[in-house]
Design a protein around this motif. Structure first.
Motif, PDB file in Angstrom:
ATOM      1  N   HIS A   1       0.850  -1.195   0.000  1.00  0.00           N
ATOM      2  CA  HIS A   1       0.000   0.000   0.000  1.00  0.00           C
ATOM      3  C   HIS A   1       0.889   1.250   0.000  1.00  0.00           C
ATOM      4  N   PHE A   2       0.550   2.224  -0.851  1.00  0.00           N
ATOM      5  CA  PHE A   2       1.378   3.438  -0.899  1.00  0.00           C
ATOM      6  C   PHE A   2       1.343   4.157   0.451  1.00  0.00           C
ATOM      7  N   GLU A   3       2.387   4.938   0.698  1.00  0.00           N
ATOM      8  CA  GLU A   3       2.471   5.704   1.940  1.00  0.00           C
ATOM      9  C   GLU A   3       2.575   7.196   1.626  1.00  0.00           C
ATOM     10  N   ARG A   4       1.959   8.002   2.457  1.00  0.00           N
ATOM     11  CA  ARG A   4       2.180   9.444   2.453  1.00  0.00           C
ATOM     12  C   ARG A   4       2.221   9.889   3.910  1.00  0.00           C
ATOM     13  N   HIS A   5       3.391  10.289   4.340  1.00  0.00           N
ATOM     14  CA  HIS A   5       3.552  10.747   5.722  1.00  0.00           C
ATOM     15  C   HIS A   5       3.942  12.217   5.722  1.00  0.00           C
ATOM     16  N   HIS A   6       3.460  12.937   6.724  1.00  0.00           N
ATOM     17  CA  HIS A   6       3.838  14.336   6.879  1.00  0.00           C
ATOM     18  C   HIS A   6       4.863  14.515   7.990  1.00  0.00           C
ATOM     19  N   GLN A   7       4.990  13.543   8.874  1.00  0.00           N
ATOM     20  CA  GLN A   7       6.025  13.602   9.901  1.00  0.00           C
ATOM     21  C   GLN A   7       6.394  12.196  10.370  1.00  0.00           C
ATOM     22  N   GLY A   8       6.541  11.294   9.428  1.00  0.00           N
ATOM     23  CA  GLY A   8       6.955   9.932   9.753  1.00  0.00           C
ATOM     24  C   GLY A   8       5.809   9.087  10.289  1.00  0.00           C
ATOM     25  N   TRP A   9       6.038   7.753  10.313  1.00  0.00           N
ATOM     26  CA  TRP A   9       4.996   6.857  10.806  1.00  0.00           C
ATOM     27  C   TRP A   9       5.390   6.296  12.167  1.00  0.00           C
ATOM     28  N   TRP A  10       4.367   5.869  12.910  1.00  0.00           N
ATOM     29  CA  TRP A  10       4.555   5.376  14.270  1.00  0.00           C
ATOM     30  C   TRP A  10       3.809   4.061  14.444  1.00  0.00           C
ATOM     31  N   ASP A  11       4.327   3.239  15.348  1.00  0.00           N
ATOM     32  CA  ASP A  11       3.640   2.012  15.747  1.00  0.00           C
ATOM     33  C   ASP A  11       3.086   2.258  17.147  1.00  0.00           C
ATOM     34  N   ILE A  12       1.843   2.708  17.215  1.00  0.00           N
ATOM     35  CA  ILE A  12       1.256   3.202  18.469  1.00  0.00           C
ATOM     36  C   ILE A  12       0.666   2.052  19.278  1.00  0.00           C
ATOM     37  N   ASP A  13       0.912   2.051  20.578  1.00  0.00           N
ATOM     38  CA  ASP A  13       0.356   1.051  21.488  1.00  0.00           C
ATOM     39  C   ASP A  13      -1.163   1.222  21.530  1.00  0.00           C
ATOM     40  N   PRO A  14      -1.910   0.234  21.019  1.00  0.00           N
ATOM     41  CA  PRO A  14      -3.378   0.403  20.970  1.00  0.00           C
ATOM     42  C   PRO A  14      -4.013   0.494  22.358  1.00  0.00           C
ATOM     43  N   SER A  15      -3.374  -0.099  23.365  1.00  0.00           N
ATOM     44  CA  SER A  15      -3.968  -0.050  24.716  1.00  0.00           C
ATOM     45  C   SER A  15      -3.943   1.357  25.292  1.00  0.00           C
ATOM     46  N   ARG A  16      -3.121   2.233  24.699  1.00  0.00           N
ATOM     47  CA  ARG A  16      -3.018   3.603  25.209  1.00  0.00           C
ATOM     48  C   ARG A  16      -3.625   4.625  24.259  1.00  0.00           C
TER      49      ARG A  16
ATOM     50  N   ARG B   1     -28.895  17.606  12.722  1.00  0.00           N
ATOM     51  CA  ARG B   1     -29.552  18.571  11.826  1.00  0.00           C
ATOM     52  C   ARG B   1     -28.787  19.895  11.801  1.00  0.00           C
ATOM     53  N   ARG B   2     -28.239  20.294  12.921  1.00  0.00           N
ATOM     54  CA  ARG B   2     -27.520  21.567  12.976  1.00  0.00           C
ATOM     55  C   ARG B   2     -26.058  21.421  12.553  1.00  0.00           C
ATOM     56  N   ALA B   3     -25.466  20.267  12.845  1.00  0.00           N
ATOM     57  CA  ALA B   3     -24.059  20.045  12.497  1.00  0.00           C
ATOM     58  C   ALA B   3     -23.887  20.041  10.983  1.00  0.00           C
ATOM     59  N   LYS B   4     -22.862  20.718  10.494  1.00  0.00           N
ATOM     60  CA  LYS B   4     -22.588  20.788   9.052  1.00  0.00           C
ATOM     61  C   LYS B   4     -21.266  20.130   8.674  1.00  0.00           C
ATOM     62  N   PHE B   5     -20.318  20.106   9.610  1.00  0.00           N
ATOM     63  CA  PHE B   5     -18.982  19.568   9.331  1.00  0.00           C
ATOM     64  C   PHE B   5     -18.432  18.910  10.585  1.00  0.00           C
ATOM     65  N   ILE B   6     -17.426  18.054  10.375  1.00  0.00           N
ATOM     66  CA  ILE B   6     -16.618  17.576  11.502  1.00  0.00           C
ATOM     67  C   ILE B   6     -15.163  17.901  11.193  1.00  0.00           C
ATOM     68  N   LEU B   7     -14.369  18.011  12.257  1.00  0.00           N
ATOM     69  CA  LEU B   7     -12.921  18.146  12.119  1.00  0.00           C
ATOM     70  C   LEU B   7     -12.294  16.856  12.605  1.00  0.00           C
ATOM     71  N   ALA B   8     -11.493  16.217  11.763  1.00  0.00           N
ATOM     72  CA  ALA B   8     -10.794  14.989  12.138  1.00  0.00           C
ATOM     73  C   ALA B   8      -9.334  15.324  12.405  1.00  0.00           C
ATOM     74  N   GLU B   9      -8.814  14.824  13.529  1.00  0.00           N
ATOM     75  CA  GLU B   9      -7.451  15.170  13.946  1.00  0.00           C
ATOM     76  C   GLU B   9      -6.633  13.908  14.189  1.00  0.00           C
ATOM     77  N   GLY B  10      -5.425  13.878  13.647  1.00  0.00           N
ATOM     78  CA  GLY B  10      -4.523  12.750  13.836  1.00  0.00           C
ATOM     79  C   GLY B  10      -3.587  12.954  15.013  1.00  0.00           C
ATOM     80  N   ALA B  11      -3.014  11.835  15.500  1.00  0.00           N
ATOM     81  CA  ALA B  11      -2.180  11.886  16.703  1.00  0.00           C
ATOM     82  C   ALA B  11      -0.698  12.002  16.403  1.00  0.00           C
ATOM     83  N   ASP B  12      -0.297  12.026  15.133  1.00  0.00           N
ATOM     84  CA  ASP B  12       1.137  12.143  14.852  1.00  0.00           C
ATOM     85  C   ASP B  12       1.553  13.613  14.935  1.00  0.00           C
ATOM     86  N   GLY B  13       2.847  13.845  14.871  1.00  0.00           N
ATOM     87  CA  GLY B  13       3.377  15.178  15.124  1.00  0.00           C
ATOM     88  C   GLY B  13       3.050  16.215  14.073  1.00  0.00           C
ATOM     89  N   SER B  14       2.503  15.814  12.927  1.00  0.00           N
ATOM     90  CA  SER B  14       2.203  16.793  11.886  1.00  0.00           C
ATOM     91  C   SER B  14       0.967  17.621  12.212  1.00  0.00           C
TER      92      SER B  14
END
Length: 443
Positions: free
Chosen positions: A120-135, A218-231
């Motif tokens: 699968h192709f990759e596109r990273h903005h500040q590298g990739w991480w192997d995050i502990d799912p329990s945390r 009904r009132r909501a128009k958008f959501i903001l999605a935020e990632g946990a990496d440093g970018s």
């Protein structure tokens, strides 16, 4: 894999020194290095046929006479040793830092529509991480108290206990084919179109999570999605896409957990929309009533127009296709029958038709669509070709179920000019020369 009919595109054709030269801006030798690698591969393609018959048939090989390896010799299976050169690769000199870069999927060597997770192709903005799912945690909140009654925090266990769905979708970086806006810039389909992959994703519809949190849908128009990496990657997603049930909070890919390079343990799936909106390492969803204007949607990932202004929020990946074989860097070794194969896709729904040309667009014939044909998913197409030894130019042109037709470069440049980066869905041309070599051209 060896073929008597087609020499596959040479891979890994640049040495480390040559890569350093490219990164230093010395690109002139690139075409020469590519041609040298192609010639070397051709020299090794000799027939095993001897005077007394084919030794591969007459002499039993070791695997027909001995004991093979035991079960579970590899706890996690690997491709054959003979396929190890099929890899995702970084384009030399594309970026200065590997942590903010791209690896391209080897489309020329794949079959069907599913991309192996490891390719699968990759596109990273500040590298990739192997995050502990329990945390890892996913927080859902509203931009004001009226938009969300119950702000909640979900652990991975909380998400994975909810009813799930699995769907197949393509993901394409908005910058895919971006190097080709001005001219034919790179030699192979891996680099022209390789920021494209397709997987079966498993997860929970985002709508389900928002309903659990008491969002005012009904009132909501958008959501903001935020990632946990440093970018600090954040993207605005229209609520209309979420209400359709298509947008997923995914943890599964191709029957296993997401790979770390693809956002493990949690990423957003936004079918039909450019890949940057599929936020990886997803940690927060905010419900709002207006676009958020994040840096990666107001300054980056915008479309330069001929008058010098920019378009924003152009996220849909329009109808597009490409012939993956024969394609740039490959060599036809024999005249006669060959199969033209490729991929088509649209961010607006299903692919309805793909036409193929072997004469640079003067004549077109319908290609065979190979099932399944699914909405916002890659579609494999095939067509027959009998080579008479004369030059040919391979092209494909896709039409989606909304009637959108893939444009030529001339048509696209009339409205977008030639200095943009994103959303290039023009028809790709591959020139087959009399010596069998296939090259990237624009007509």
């Amino acid at each position: 894999m060896f073929s008597r009919f087609l020499q596959r595109a040479p891979e890994n054709f640049l040495s480390r020194t040559q890569i350093q030269d490219v990164r230093a801006g010395r690109r002139g030798f690139l075409a020469k290095a590519f041609a040298t690698a192609a010639a070397a591969t051709a020299a090794g393609s000799v027939s095993a046929q001897g005077e007394g018959g084919d030794a591969n048939i007459l002499n039993l090989p070791p695997h027909s006479k001995g004991l093979g390896q035991p079960v579970a010799a590899r706890g996690y299976g690997l491709p054959s040793e003979f396929e190890k050169n099929l890899q995702r690769r970084e384009s030399p000199g594309l970026t200065r830092v590997g942590q903010s870069s791209v690896s391209f999927c080897p489309l020329q060597g794949l079959f069907g529509i599913i991309t192996p997770s490891g390719l699968h192709f990759e596109r990273h903005h500040q590298g990739w991480w192997d995050i502990d799912p329990s945390r890892h945690r996913l927080m859902v909140n509203g931009s004001d108290e009226g938009l969300l009654k119950r702000p909640m925090v979900f652990s991975m266990d909380d998400v994975m206990r909810l009813p799930s769905v699995s769907r197949m979708h393509f993901i394409e970086c908005g910058a895919n084919t971006g190097m080709e806006w001005g001219n034919a810039a790179v030699p192979t389909v891996q680099y022209t179109h390789g920021m494209l992959s397709c997987s079966e994703f498993t997860g929970v519809p985002l709508r389900t999570l928002l309903e659990l949190c008491g969002a005012d849908l009904r009132r909501a128009k958008f959501i903001l999605a935020e990632g946990a990496d440093g970018s600090g990657m954040t993207r605005t997603i229209p609520m209309s896409l979420i209400m359709s049930g298509e947008v997923l909070v995914a943890y599964g890919q191709n029957g296993e957990m997401l790979r770390p390079e693809n956002g493990y343990p949690l990423r957003l799936i936004v079918p039909g929309v450019q890949g940057v909106s599929w936020v990886k390492y997803l940690r927060r969803i905010e419900v709002g009533d207006m676009p958020y204007g994040a840096k990666d949607e107001t300054i980056h990932y915008v479309d330069l127009l001929p008058d010098g202004t920019h378009r924003q929020y152009t996220s849909i990946q329009e109808v597009k296709s490409v012939v993956t074989s024969p394609s740039g860097g490959q060599v036809l070794l024999q005249k006669g029958f060959h199969t033209i194969t490729g991929l088509a896709w649209s961010g607006r729904g299903k692919v309805r038709r793909v036409d193929v040309s072997t004469d640079g667009g003067r004549n077109w014939a319908p290609a065979r669509l190979q099932g399944p044909v699914l909405a916002k998913c890659l579609t494999r197409f095939n067509a027959d070709f009998v080579w008479d030894g004369k030059p040919a130019i391979f092209q494909s042109r896709a039409v989606d179920e909304t009637g959108q037709v893939q444009p030529t470069y001339a048509e696209l440049r009339k409205v977008r000019a030639s200095r943009s980066i994103y959303h290039n869905n023009a028809i790709q041309s591959w020139l087959l020369e009399e010596n069998g070599e296939v090259k990237n051209v624009q007509i």
